[in-house]
Design an enzyme around this catalytic site. Sequence first.
Site: not given
Ligand code: UD1
Length: 420
Positions: A22-23, A121, A399, A307, A116
């Site tokens: 999915k990701n 996030r 999902r 995850d 969420c």
């Molecule tokens: C993706 C995955 C999710 C997984 C996560 C971590 C997808 C669709 N989802 O989520 O399943 O759990 O990676 O492996 O691929 N952060 C910030 N600011 C930002 C972006 C992130 O502070 O602009 C923080 C987040 O709150 C979190 C950390 O960085 O603490 C990592 O998040 P991130 O890698 O961005 O997660 P996603 O890409 O949303």
Amino acid sequence: MDFLWIAGGRKLSGNVRISGSKNASLPLLGATLLAKNRVQLTNLPNVVDIVTFLSLLSRLGAETTMQNGEAFVETLGVRETKAVYDIVRKMRASILVLGPLLARFGHCEVSLPGGCAIGARPVDLHLRAFEKMGAEIRIQSGYINAKAPKGLKGAVIDFDKITVTGTENVVMAAALAKGTTTIQNAACEPEVVQLCEVLHNCGVGICGIGTNELTIEGSGGELLNLAPISVISDRIEAGTYLCAGAITNSDITLSHVCVKHLYTILDLLRTIGFGIETGDDFVRILPCNKIASFELHTAEYPGFPTDLQAQFMALATQAEGETLIEERLFENRFMHAVELQRMGAKIELEGNKARIFGRQTLFGADVMATDLRASSALVLAALIAEGESRIHRIYHLDRGYERIEEKLSALGAMVKRSKE
Ligand code: UD1
């Protein structure tokens, strides 16, 4: 609303086919916005998030079809550049249209994803990166309003934190930008690697694929010609079924997996006592005499994936001693612990650490799914609980897990989907 009914206590056996990731699929679908051709994607999982992303693309004006894991997406007719709240609220990963839309049209509006169940996030890192690439970003009435009238230009982006979708968003935008973009502290998850490889295969110069520093040569606005894409196997679904084998102490085989993406998970399962056999695209887990307790800290790839943290917490309830789990990526990712406690698990939480006391008999109960992966931990617990469980709000599971009740039933579990 559907719920899953599970009668615990059955051993599992046989073979389960792992679906496409999915990701990995989500950014690849986002990348179709960079293409001038009709793009074919195969091995897409038939899960709600993919359907949601396809409907987002069609609302933007793309022509999309999907059948039996094969989709065709044609985005040449896209004129709309607004990703509305109604879709983004269902799936945070909708943010993945921001980079491609901005790079292609020079403007877009994307509803700001809220917090969420697993934490705040934010998407500030995505937005700061686009500002560095020359975009003006304003937040207005809950929307990210992004403009780059002269197009995006290459820049050096140094992420403060490793972000998976942040890296993907910038990679896609950089592919159409003018000049060279360097991403430091980039994510190197297999899903990011596949996106980079797909873009590289169609002529985008990308160096450092699979490392924490990526250099991307932009096409200066010229749309790409994307070759057919076969989505990689889902390492999180694979990890979940490995946990199903482990928690029920069964002998099961997972097919259509990418073994190298599972090394960290397989190492941990071996360390705690399970036999593991691997081949080109399969993994077999064999029962063990005693499940040793363990310590795990979630981390970015190739570390232990956040995850799979919830699923391994369920497994830890059956270990011999005390297990320590530290969640280092998200601040609030222990919602499943409370539901597991309702099934008889003994878990102590302190901040981002959980101490799980092993050798607990779990009992069937009515439990509530709170997010996608937390829900799968409850399914795993129900597989070994004494008596019957009902897992409510399984729209979270839908999902990201394709036909979970069919796959588990085929392995011998007593699982049924019913309506509330
Ligand atoms: C993706 C995955 C999710 C997984 C996560 C971590 C997808 C669709 N989802 O989520 O399943 O759990 O990676 O492996 O691929 N952060 C910030 N600011 C930002 C972006 C992130 O502070 O602009 C923080 C987040 O709150 C979190 C950390 O960085 O603490 C990592 O998040 P991130 O890698 O961005 O997660 P996603 O890409 O949303």
